[in-house]
Design an enzyme around this catalytic site. Structure first.
Site, PDB file in Angstrom:
ATOM      1  N   SER A  34       8.026 -14.059 -11.441  1.00 14.44           N
ATOM      2  CA  SER A  34       7.900 -14.029 -10.030  1.00 14.44           C
ATOM      3  C   SER A  34       7.145 -13.136  -9.609  1.00 14.44           C
ATOM      4  CB  SER A  34       9.491 -13.442  -9.818  1.00 14.44           C
ATOM      5  OG  SER A  34      10.412 -14.449 -10.210  1.00 14.44           O
TER       6      SER A  34
ATOM      7  N   CYS B 205      13.180 -16.582 -10.055  1.00 14.15           N
ATOM      8  CA  CYS B 205      14.653 -16.027 -10.321  1.00 14.15           C
ATOM      9  C   CYS B 205      14.353 -14.956 -10.894  1.00 14.15           C
ATOM     10  CB  CYS B 205      15.389 -17.307 -10.863  1.00 14.15           C
ATOM     11  SG  CYS B 205      16.994 -16.541 -11.608  1.00 14.15           S
TER      12      CYS B 205
ATOM     13  N   THR C 259      17.467  -1.958 -16.826  1.00 14.44           N
ATOM     14  CA  THR C 259      16.534  -0.888 -16.271  1.00 14.44           C
ATOM     15  C   THR C 259      16.061  -1.423 -14.747  1.00 14.44           C
ATOM     16  OG1 THR C 259      14.571  -2.160 -16.788  1.00 14.44           O
ATOM     17  CG2 THR C 259      15.374  -0.891 -18.566  1.00 14.44           C
TER      18      THR C 259
ATOM     19  N   HIS D 157      13.425  -2.257 -13.660  1.00 15.83           N
ATOM     20  CA  HIS D 157      12.474  -3.251 -13.633  1.00 15.83           C
ATOM     21  C   HIS D 157      12.646  -4.309 -12.544  1.00 15.83           C
ATOM     22  CE1 HIS D 157       8.729  -4.336 -15.724  1.00 15.83           C
ATOM     23  NE2 HIS D 157       8.999  -5.661 -15.628  1.00 15.83           N
TER      24      HIS D 157
HETATM   25  C1  DLZ Z   1       9.075  -8.728 -17.037  1.00 18.87           C
HETATM   26  C2  DLZ Z   1      10.120  -9.646 -16.150  1.00 18.87           C
HETATM   27  C3  DLZ Z   1      11.557  -9.202 -16.427  1.00 18.87           C
HETATM   28  C4  DLZ Z   1      12.096  -8.177 -17.114  1.00 18.87           C
HETATM   29  N1  DLZ Z   1      12.462 -10.074 -15.847  1.00 18.87           N
HETATM   30  C5  DLZ Z   1      11.877 -11.132 -15.066  1.00 18.87           C
HETATM   31  C6  DLZ Z   1      12.734 -11.947 -14.213  1.00 18.87           C
HETATM   32  O1  DLZ Z   1      14.017 -11.727 -14.391  1.00 18.87           O
HETATM   33  N2  DLZ Z   1      12.365 -12.995 -13.493  1.00 18.87           N
HETATM   34  C7  DLZ Z   1      10.992 -13.117 -13.374  1.00 18.87           C
HETATM   35  O2  DLZ Z   1      10.480 -14.127 -12.650  1.00 18.87           O
HETATM   36  N3  DLZ Z   1      10.090 -12.396 -13.968  1.00 18.87           N
HETATM   37  C8  DLZ Z   1      10.686 -11.338 -14.874  1.00 18.87           C
HETATM   38  N4  DLZ Z   1       9.718 -10.877 -15.369  1.00 18.87           N
HETATM   39  C9  DLZ Z   1       8.281 -10.787 -15.512  1.00 18.87           C
HETATM   40  C10 DLZ Z   1       7.347 -10.552 -14.306  1.00 18.87           C
HETATM   41  O3  DLZ Z   1       7.824 -11.265 -13.042  1.00 18.87           O
HETATM   42  C11 DLZ Z   1       5.829 -10.614 -14.486  1.00 18.87           C
HETATM   43  O4  DLZ Z   1       5.634 -11.761 -15.051  1.00 18.87           O
HETATM   44  C12 DLZ Z   1       5.675  -9.508 -15.321  1.00 18.87           C
HETATM   45  O5  DLZ Z   1       5.792  -8.274 -15.309  1.00 18.87           O
HETATM   46  C13 DLZ Z   1       3.870  -9.747 -15.725  1.00 18.87           C
HETATM   47  O6  DLZ Z   1       3.195  -9.453 -14.605  1.00 18.87           O
END
Ligand code: DLZ
Length: 161
Positions: A65, A88, A94, A96
């Protein structure tokens, strides 16, 4: 505001502009693919239902995302009339979640305010998988449908403003 009081797929069909001739770009995140794939299906089916031709729907994927910002920023430079950003983010253990949600939301809002093409916010941010499932074709409808209708309305808005 709460989707639990509002089915995301409910709209007045007569209020939706005909999409024939409109070009719509969709940027979709690969994270939580089960959810984003269902949101994408909802958006594409609703666009087709309202007259957008298949050849005028351009779909590109990005890894997560957070990358929706870059994806949408590139897509708005092409010949599309609107861009739908689909992602999504599901809360984890965490902080994050908060950073990705805030970063992606601010980035997309910035594009929406500064570019000449409307950017539609199709990012769902939920506490758990069930809430996400409820919003991609489950109990609360499909946010992809809502985004498609919003895209058509914003293209029409720009034509008439
Ligand atoms: C790293 C990460 C995490 C933990 N969770 C999601 C998530 O629930 N949904 C999503 O679309 N992306 C997630 N990402 C990835 C980050 O959006 C991104 O792709 C990475 O941090 C690399 O820039």
């Amino acid at each position: 505001m709460a989707s639990k009081y509002h089915n995301l797929s409910d709209y007045d069909i007569n209020s939706v502009p005909n999409g024939k001739g409109m070009k719509v770009g969709i940027v979709v995140s690969e994270w939580n693919k089960e959810i984003t794939g269902a949101l994408l299906d909802g958006a594409v089916n609703t666009l087709l239902k309202h007259g957008v031709e298949e050849k005028d729907i351009r779909v590109k994927t990005v890894p997560g995302s957070f990358e929706l910002i870059f994806g949408a920023s590139q897509m708005v430079k092409t010949d599309v009339d609107a861009v739908i950003a689909i992602g999504c983010v599901i809360r984890g253990d965490t902080p994050h979640f908060d950073y990705i949600c805030a970063g992606a939301t601010q980035g997309l809002a910035h594009l929406n305010a500064t570019q000449d093409v409307p950017v539609i916010y199709g990012l769902i941010t939920t506490n758990d998988m069930q809430q996400a499932l409820d919003r991609c074709g489950g109990a609360l409808g499909n946010k992809g449908d809502e985004c498609a209708v919003t895209a058509l309305k914003m293209v029409e808005f720009k034509k008439n403003v």
